[in-house]
Structure formats: C-alpha cells, structure tokens
Write a protein that holds these residues in place. Structure first.
Motif, short mmCIF file in Angstrom:
data_model
loop_
_atom_site.label_atom_id
_atom_site.label_comp_id
_atom_site.label_asym_id
_atom_site.label_seq_id
_atom_site.Cartn_x
_atom_site.Cartn_y
_atom_site.Cartn_z
N PRO A 514 -30.42 4.66 40.61
CA PRO A 514 -30.94 4.51 42.15
C PRO A 514 -31.04 5.90 42.55
CG PRO A 514 -28.67 4.21 41.86
CD PRO A 514 -28.83 4.25 40.38
N MET A 515 -31.78 5.89 43.78
CA MET A 515 -32.14 7.08 44.18
C MET A 515 -30.81 7.63 45.10
SD MET A 515 -35.33 7.71 47.28
CE MET A 515 -35.16 9.28 48.11
N LEU A 516 -30.51 8.92 44.96
CA LEU A 516 -29.36 9.19 45.93
C LEU A 516 -29.82 10.06 46.98
CD1 LEU A 516 -27.18 9.89 42.67
CD2 LEU A 516 -27.12 7.74 44.05
N ALA A 517 -28.88 10.31 47.82
CA ALA A 517 -29.21 11.31 49.00
C ALA A 517 -28.48 12.64 49.13
CB ALA A 517 -28.77 10.37 50.25
N HIS A 518 -28.90 13.58 49.66
CA HIS A 518 -28.24 14.83 49.81
C HIS A 518 -27.22 14.97 51.04
CE1 HIS A 518 -29.01 18.10 46.76
NE2 HIS A 518 -30.07 17.42 46.58
N PRO A 519 -26.28 15.33 51.08
CA PRO A 519 -25.33 15.56 52.19
C PRO A 519 -25.85 16.59 53.26
CG PRO A 519 -24.20 16.58 50.41
CD PRO A 519 -25.44 16.25 49.97
N THR A 520 -25.57 16.27 54.42
CA THR A 520 -26.01 17.49 55.36
C THR A 520 -24.60 17.68 56.46
OG1 THR A 520 -27.38 18.09 57.22
CG2 THR A 520 -26.95 15.67 57.01
N LYS A 521 -24.34 18.58 56.88
CA LYS A 521 -23.23 18.91 57.70
C LYS A 521 -23.60 19.13 59.16
CE LYS A 521 -20.55 21.20 54.08
NZ LYS A 521 -19.56 22.25 53.40
N GLN A 522 -24.76 19.18 59.49
CA GLN A 522 -25.26 19.29 60.83
C GLN A 522 -26.38 18.41 61.19
OE1 GLN A 522 -26.08 23.44 61.73
NE2 GLN A 522 -23.99 24.32 60.97
N LEU A 523 -26.03 18.02 62.61
CA LEU A 523 -27.26 17.10 62.91
C LEU A 523 -28.61 17.76 63.25
CD1 LEU A 523 -25.48 15.21 65.92
CD2 LEU A 523 -25.95 14.26 63.60
N ALA A 524 -28.68 19.22 63.37
CA ALA A 524 -29.72 19.88 63.57
C ALA A 524 -30.48 20.03 62.30
CB ALA A 524 -29.61 21.41 64.08
N HIS A 525 -29.87 19.68 61.10
CA HIS A 525 -30.64 19.79 59.93
C HIS A 525 -31.63 18.68 59.48
CE1 HIS A 525 -27.32 22.59 57.81
NE2 HIS A 525 -28.09 23.12 58.77
N ILE A 526 -31.19 17.51 60.17
CA ILE A 526 -32.16 16.60 60.10
C ILE A 526 -33.49 16.80 60.68
CG2 ILE A 526 -32.30 14.16 60.71
CD1 ILE A 526 -29.30 13.80 60.74
N PHE A 527 -33.44 17.16 61.82
CA PHE A 527 -34.78 17.76 62.47
C PHE A 527 -35.52 18.75 61.77
CE2 PHE A 527 -32.15 15.42 65.51
CZ PHE A 527 -33.03 14.55 66.05
N ASP A 528 -34.95 19.63 61.02
CA ASP A 528 -35.62 20.70 60.43
C ASP A 528 -36.06 20.34 59.01
OD1 ASP A 528 -34.43 22.53 62.12
OD2 ASP A 528 -32.64 23.16 61.08
N ARG A 529 -35.50 19.09 58.42
CA ARG A 529 -35.94 18.74 57.13
C ARG A 529 -36.91 17.50 57.62
NH1 ARG A 529 -37.23 19.11 52.22
NH2 ARG A 529 -37.40 17.23 51.03
N PHE A 530 -37.08 16.97 58.77
CA PHE A 530 -38.20 15.86 58.91
C PHE A 530 -38.69 16.31 60.30
CE2 PHE A 530 -34.75 13.31 56.80
CZ PHE A 530 -35.49 12.74 55.73
#
Length: 898
Positions: A514-530
C-alpha cells in the motif's frame, strides 16, 4: 673344440631360460599367496606397485634372453661342461629363497618400476644389474658367481655386426606389448611398442634415469594432454576467492562456477559478506549486480533462488510461508552438532550479539569424518521451504534434523548467513529496493538471456547511467503492481526489461504494497506542501489496513465471490480472519462491478451505539480460521480508495476520479460498509476544526491528500509526501509527555550489538511504594544516544530485581537496573495491557496500562525516581482519551475481548 663350445653355450642358455621360467612361476605363486593374505583395505598404491614390479611373462623371457646373449658374447674364455655344471649349482643349500630376493618387489616405488619394466630402452649397467638380480632370484639353478658380479656391457648401436645379430633374434617379430597402467582405464586397448625407435640413442639420451626417474612415457603423454586441455577449458576461480566487488568484474571469468552448474551457496555467502562490510548504498548495489550478472549468464535458473535468499524470503508474502524456527531450536541444533551446551551458546550470543557469527565460529572448529557435498543456492532455498512446511507434533524434531543437515555442510561464512536466514534477519543492510535496483543494473549491463556480457562498452558513462536508471525504475514499477518474483523473474529472463510491463500487471488476487503517508507536526506544513493545489482531508481510523480483492469469473461477466480475499498492510492473507466481512460483499458491490481492488480500514465497531472502538478491541479477534459463531467483535470496513475496477488498473488516475468511481459503483451500509469521512479544506481553520472532530470521533487524526495532478496518483509501496498524516500526538498541545523510570535493559542485537538496544520502563506507585512496569521502548534513540546511555546505566546494573518491582515474568529484561534514571517519553496513546502492571486495579482489576508507540525524548536529570509520573496520573490520562470517553457509556463487556 669350437663346435663343442657353441653347443655348451646353447645348452647353458636353454637351461637358464628353463630355470628362469620356473623361478618366475614360483615367485608369482609366492607373491599371489602373500597378496591373498593382505586385507581388503590395502592401499591402491601397493596394488599398483605390485603389478608394475611383475610384468607379463613374455616380456621377462625376452629380456632375460637378451641379457644372457650379451654376457655370452662378452665372455672370452671357454668353459668346459663340468665347470659349467659347477657354476650353475644352487646358491642355497636348504632350497629356500634368499631374504632379499622377494622383499624389494613389494616395496619398490610406482614410478621407478614402471619406467624399468614397461620400457625396453636399455639403461646403465648398474640398472641392468639390479634388474637381473630381481629376475634371476630362484631356489633352483642360477648363474655362476663370476657372472653375477661382472656388470653387463650396454647394448651397442645397430651399426655393429654383433648388434645386428642380436637384434635379429625374434625381437622385432615378437615385440612386447605394453600394458596400460592400473591408474588408467581398464578397457584401454593394448599398445605395441616399437623397439627400434625406443632403443635409439636419442631416446636413451632424453629418457635418462636421472631426468625421468618419476615419469614414464605414458605419464608424459597424459601430462601433455592435460596441458593442452588447460588451454581450452577455463580454470575456475576458487570459491573462497570469489569477489563480486572486483573492479571491471567479468561475469564469466571472475565467477567460481561453470556454466549450467548450480550456483554455490558459498558464492552468495561471499557476496553477502562483502555487502555487510560495505556501508555505501551504490557500492552495495554494484556488488550484488555483479553477482546477479554471473547468475544470468551461467545459471539463469538460480536467479529466482538468489533473489529470494538475498531478501530472506521463501515465497510471495501473501502465501504466508514462514519458517517458524525459534532461537532455542537453532541453539539446540548448533549445540548438538558442535558438542556445546545451551548455556555456552547463550553466553557466546550474549557477548557477540549475533547467533550467526557464533554458529560460524563453532562450525569452523568442528571436524567431520566425511565431508558433506557443498551447498547450492537452490538446495538451500528448497530446504528452507521444506522446514517451513513441516507441521505436526513431531515437526520440531524434523526441523532440527533438517537444520543440522544444512549446518554440517556449511563452509566458511555459509553458517553465518544460513542461521540468520533461519532467524529471519540477515542484517546485512540489503533492503528490497536495493535488490530491485541491483537487478535492474544487472539486466542493463548483461541483458538476458546473457548473450551480451557487457552492454556498457562503447557507451558513455552518462548514457549508460540513464539506461540503468530506466531499467531499475521499470523493474520497481512492475514489481509494485505485481509483487510476485515468481512471475517477474521468469518474464525478465525470457522477454527482457522492456517486455515486463505487458506481462506483469496489477490483478486481483496478488496484493499490492500500500501507499503510505509522511507524518507532519504542524498544520502550516500542509499548505506549504499543497500550495495552490486542492486537497482533501479524511479521518485516519484506528484499525487495521485491509486490501479487498474481488476477482472476476472465467467468463468475466460477474464477480467470483468465493475467491475474494482480504490482505493486510504487509500482504498477509487475512481472509480467514474476516469471514463475516466477506459474507456481506453482495451489499457492497454495485450491479455493474465484475472485479475490483479496494483500499480499506477494518475498525472494531459497536453497532448499537454506532461508535468506533479502540484498536485493542480489534486485536482480540482470532487471527486465523475464525468461525462466524465465535466472532464477538463486530467490524465496520471504511473504504477510502479504488485501485482496480472491471479489469482496468486505476493507480495512475487522480484521486478525484478514483473517488468519483468509488461513490458511483459501491454502496454504503451503516455499520458494515462506509466510505471514509472526508472534507475538502482550503483554510487553516477548516483543517483545525476537522481534526478536532476526528479526535472526538475516536480517530487518530487526519490524512491529507492531493485531489488532482501527478501528486494525486496512488504511489504503490511508497511512503510519499503526496499523502500527509496529521496525528494528535504529533501536534504540540494535543499529546502530553510522561516521566518514567528505567528498571531494566535488553542487550542489542545486529547493529546494536555491544550496547543496550531496548529498555523496560516503569511508573511509580506511591501508595505501595512500587515501580510498576509500563512498557518496553526501543525507538527514538540515535547510535550516540545508545552508546552514552549504556555507559551511564552500567553503574546501575544489579543482580536481581528489587522486591518493590512489579512486572510480568515474560517481559524480564536481560539486565536489571536500579531505579535511578528518569526519562521523558512521548506515546501515541495509552491502552489496557495484560502484560504490564502500571495502574493495575485503578481502571481494570486484572490489567494494567501500557504506552502505545513510545518514543524517547530526553533524560530528566532534574527529577528523582519518586518524582516520576505516578500510577494515578497514568490512569487519568488513559480515561481522558476521547476514544475511551466514547466507549465509557457503552454496554460492551471488555472482559470478552481479552
């Protein structure tokens, strides 16, 4: 007077021949009698020497005639008949043989006797004298003492008249036959010697007694023949000198086995040994690719066993073929073979930290009466598979005997990697991605079927590197969609890398990684990534990953429900674990679905309250062969992705399209089949609010995924940044840390050998003044941390646990420590545990509380052990969890789940 002298000479010759024949017959009879008394275990060398000492009778007669005629011509004085009769009188009075007449025949060497007897070439007078004494020893008539002491003259050249007369005496007509040596083949035809050529002066000069003392003409011919064959047949590299790390490696000349021969297991062991001593990943790939190139060229049938042994696998993961060999069985097998006790072996393992090295050291000092045949790669794989398939009450003894038969046949480093394979841990730093990369590099440089040995010649390094990367990517992609080496390897050998994609594709019945996900510790990282991309958030359920496969019938018009299967995250077949789930498939599939592969999460579910239960409840289900009547924990399957539909793979389509097809072709049934709760978010506040809802809904957090574009593809077997997981314990403020006490340590193994690799942690119970075991921890440490912590804790080692330690005997550490060090740790959550004693009786009367996924943070030097987190605090933290709150008002009896 002249005529009488000739008559006397002729009579003497005839009498001598007669006596010689009788003596020869008697000697042969005595020797035969002696040989018959010799035991059947006589060495082959003695038998060979015997036959060389006693040549055929015809040859003896001709030699004796020749010698007598020579001596008769040399004699100048005439002897009368009476003197002749006196000279031929017997040398012994009692008729017995001399002591020295028989022994030299049995003690002569092979080479000297062979040269003297089988070659009629004359030699020096000294040699002829020795020959005459051996032949003429008899208990009857012999020659006179004068004749015995006078050395015979060597034969003259054919030019002299006397020599012509002697050569005319039946020598050419009755040429002796040279018999084949006993060391050669018995059925070899007899060869006639040419006496004229062999007696020529040139031959005598070349075959002097000094220069050819140990070489017969036949041996010299064999040596010349062998020297000629060496130029035609390549000499193999010794197995212990096999080196796939060699620069400019040649797949044929540098290999240690011949074409078509099974690959020696020692060649694979040497490869793994070099890989273990190498830390650079590119160098590891290069070493393994060189070995695989030789296998492709010389023995392509052993490519599949080699790949399996490098990965320490026996079959595809979904076949669930496991060895099931405990360390105790391995110690028992090694101990019985080497004469060591279990205590001795356990002590060696404790010092070395590696049972494989201990087994290799023990095997090196072992001596065997009969050397077993060497191991091959295919034989080792077949033996391991046989061990895995052994079942029944006597299977343990059968496995130990099988292991012993393999172990005693090991050479050099083979024992190390054989025992590690049986343990299930090779520990050489060879990951599956590296093996696939090495396979791609080998196929690029030596394309199957191996007609081109080095395709890199004539190509620039940059161009060839691009070809290698392309081949490696193709093999990795194909293997991700069809993770079965028994399908990929034969297709690679038959059709090459470029033909793999058309023959190995995603299909129901073969589980994907299966495809796995990377962990993130801050909500701001989500918007930096996408950034500037649309994404969706899904609840991250606290359950078990389930990959549902529904194949089509032979006609392809309807799904084949009896062949449907459920696979775990590790590709294990969990079909028998969820018979209730497969029984309600008809309610999930739409009318137009003939085949599909769904990515889901199986979660323990309370149907009455419609609440998600903790993962610990799900883990109480029977793992295999569960009966419907015995199932007490109900499961709801949350579907979140569609990978295959009606014969077409969808992994290259974006998530938005896959999700639309999922909602179109599949139905939801509350409490049985549900689509994952999701929300398309565009602001930070929306993500924060949705995360809080997920935690209140007894979920771990959120999964954040891109909806469109290349990032929205399903990356099989990859931990991709295109999926991010946002868990509650990753965020500051949502998870709290605990201060715990170290009361025990476990010795490190493999790379952690020599230091402590794990630790037993405890909390403090002030009411009873106890340190209660809380969990085992082994993550969150760097190599430097383990080294420094081991040095610090060595001064706290004690002989036995303190009376105020409360623990379960099954989790006893290797080394007990005094309660002196306090560490800060973080965990995903807390759960009930029958194996630990923390806060026992506060939440459950018989079970304690344990940390789930604990991670080391730092050492708390500012706290004493009595200031660590108390049992009451542990209980309060457990009860404060949302998933526990959701189940607190339910009527579920927790006792039924354990």
């Amino acid at each position: 007077m002249f005529n009488s002298t000739k008559l006397i000479a002729a009579c003497r010759v005839v009498r001598h021949v007669h006596v010689t024949v009788r003596a020869s017959a008697l000697c042969r009879f005595l020797v035969n009698q002696r040989v018959s008394c010799i035991s059947t275990s006589m060495a082959q060398r003695s038998i060979t020497s015997f036959f060389k000492v006693f040549p055929p009778k015809s040859e003896v007669k001709l030699e004796k005639l020749e010698i007598k005629l020579e001596k008769h011509e040399v004699k100048q004085e005439a002897s009368d008949k009476e003197d002749g009769e006196d000279r031929v009188s017997s040398p012994t009075s009692n008729g017995k043989l001399k002591a020295t007449s028989k022994r030299p025949r049995l003690e002569s060497s092979d080479s000297d006797t062979s040269t003297k007897k089988h070659s009629p070439t004359p030699s020096s007078g000294k040699k002829n004298k020795v020959k005459r004494q051996r032949i003429e020893s008899s208990d009857s008539d012999s020659m006179c003492p004068d004749e015995q002491q006078a050395p015979p003259e060597p034969l003259k050249s054919p030019a002299s008249p006397q020599s012509e007369n002697k050569t005319f005496i039946k020598l050419e007509k009755t040429s002796p036959k040279i018999y084949a040596s006993p060391k050669s083949k018995k059925k070899q035809p007899l060869k006639e010697a040419n006496p004229v050529e062999e007696r020529s002066p040139k031959k005598n000069k070349k075959q002097s007694p000094v220069g050819n003392k140990n070489k017969s003409p036949k041996k010299e011919a064999l040596l010349k023949k062998e020297e000629g064959n060496k130029t035609e047949v390549k000499e193999l590299v010794p197995e212990m000198e096999y080196n796939p790390a060699k620069a400019n490696y040649h797949p044929v000349e540098d290999a240690c086995w011949a074409a078509g021969a099974p690959v020696p297991y020692l060649a694979l062991a040497r490869t793994l040994e070099l890989i273990e001593a190498t830390s650079a990943r590119l160098k590891i790939i290069d070493i393994l690719s060189n070995y695989l190139r030789s296998v492709i060229v010389l023995t392509p049938d052993d490519l599949l066993p080699s790949v399996y042994l490098c990965l320490n696998q026996l079959a595809p993961a979904y076949e669930s073929l496991e060895l099931g060999v405990a360390e105790t069985y391995l110690l028992k097998a090694v101990g019985q073979c080497t004469g060591r006790t279990l205590a001795q072996l356990r002590g060696s393992v404790a010092r070395e930290g590696d049972l494989g090295r201990v087994a290799q050291s023990a095997r090196t000092t072992q001596r065997t009466m009969f050397t077993p045949p060497p191991l091959s790669a295919r034989a080792v794989l077949n033996a391991l598979r046989d061990i895995a398939r052994m079942t029944g009450h006597a299977s343990v003894d059968k496995k130990i005997k099988k292991i012993q038969s393999l172990y005693v046949a090991c050479r050099h480093s083979e024992a190390r990697y054989l025992i590690r394979s049986l343990e299930g841990k090779l520990r050489v730093g060879l990951a599956e991605q590296s093996v696939l990369a090495a396979l791609g590099a080998a196929a690029a440089r030596t394309p199957p079927p191996g007609e081109v040995l080095d395709a890199a010649r004539g190509v620039s390094p940059e161009q060839f590197k691009a070809i290698v990367d392309e081949h490696a990517l193709t093999i990795k992609t194909v293997y991700c969609e069809c993770p079965n080496y028994e399908l990929v390897i034969p297709a690679l050998l038959q059709h090459g890398v470029r033909g793999l994609g058309a023959r190995c594709r995603l299909q129901p019945g073969i589980p994907l990684k299966p495809m796995l996900a990377h962990p993130t510790k801050q909500l701001a990282h989500i918007f930096d990534r996408f950034e500037k991309e649309e994404f969706t958030c899904e609840w991250k359920y606290d359950g078990e990953r389930a990959q549902l496969h529904v194949p089509a019938q032979a006609c392809g018009a309807a799904p084949d429900l009896p062949r449907a299967a459920i696979f775990s995250r590790n590709q294990e077949n969990n079909t028998t674990k969820y018979p209730d789930v497969l029984g309600r498939l008809t309610s999930l599939l739409g009318p137009d679905v003939t085949s599909c592969v769904l990515d889901c999460e199986a979660v323990a579910y309370d149907v009455d309250t419609k609440q998600i239960l903790p993962f610990q409840v799900l883990s109480t289900r029977k793992r295999k062969a569960a009966a419907l009547a015995d199932i007490k924990v109900q499961v709801c399957v949350f579907v979140f992705d569609l990978l295959f539909l009606n014969g077409e793979p969808l992994v290259r389509r974006p998530l938005r399209e896959r999700r639309q097809l999922l909602r179109q072709h599949f139905r939801q049934v509350p409490g049985e089949w549900q689509l994952a709760t999701s929300r398309d978010c565009s602001a930070l506040e929306d993500v924060q609010q949705f995360l809080e809802e997920a935690v209140r809904g007894s979920c771990e957090g959120l999964m954040v995924k891109a909806l469109d574009g290349p990032r929205a593809h399903y990356d099989i077997a990859r931990r991709s940044h295109n999926w991010l997981k946002l868990k509650k314990d990753y965020l500051d403020g949502l998870g709290d840390t605990l201060d715990v006490v170290v009361v025990g340590a476990y010795r490190g193994r493999g790379k952690r050998a020599g230091v402590f690799g794990g630790f037993l942690l405890a909390c403090y119970e002030p009411e009873h003044e106890q340190f209660q075991s809380l969990c085992k921890i082994g993550t969150g440490f760097s190599d430097e941390d383990l080294q420094s912590l081991t040095e610090q804790l060595q001064k706290h080692v004690i002989d036995a646990p303190r009376p105020y330690y409360s623990f379960d005997a099954q989790h006893s550490p290797d080394v007990w420590l005094a309660a002196a060090s306090v560490w800060e740790v973080r965990a995903a959550d807390l759960s009930l545990s029958p194996a630990h004693r923390a806060a026992i009786g506060r939440v459950h009367p018989d079970k304690g509380i344990s940390l789930r996924f604990p991670r080391f943070v730092r050492v708390r030097d500012d706290k004493t052990p009595e200031q660590a987190s108390s049992a009451a605090q542990i209980a309060d933290m457990y009860l404060a969890q949302d998933q526990v709150k959701n189940t607190a008002t339910t009527n579920t009896n927790m006792d039924e789940f354990y």
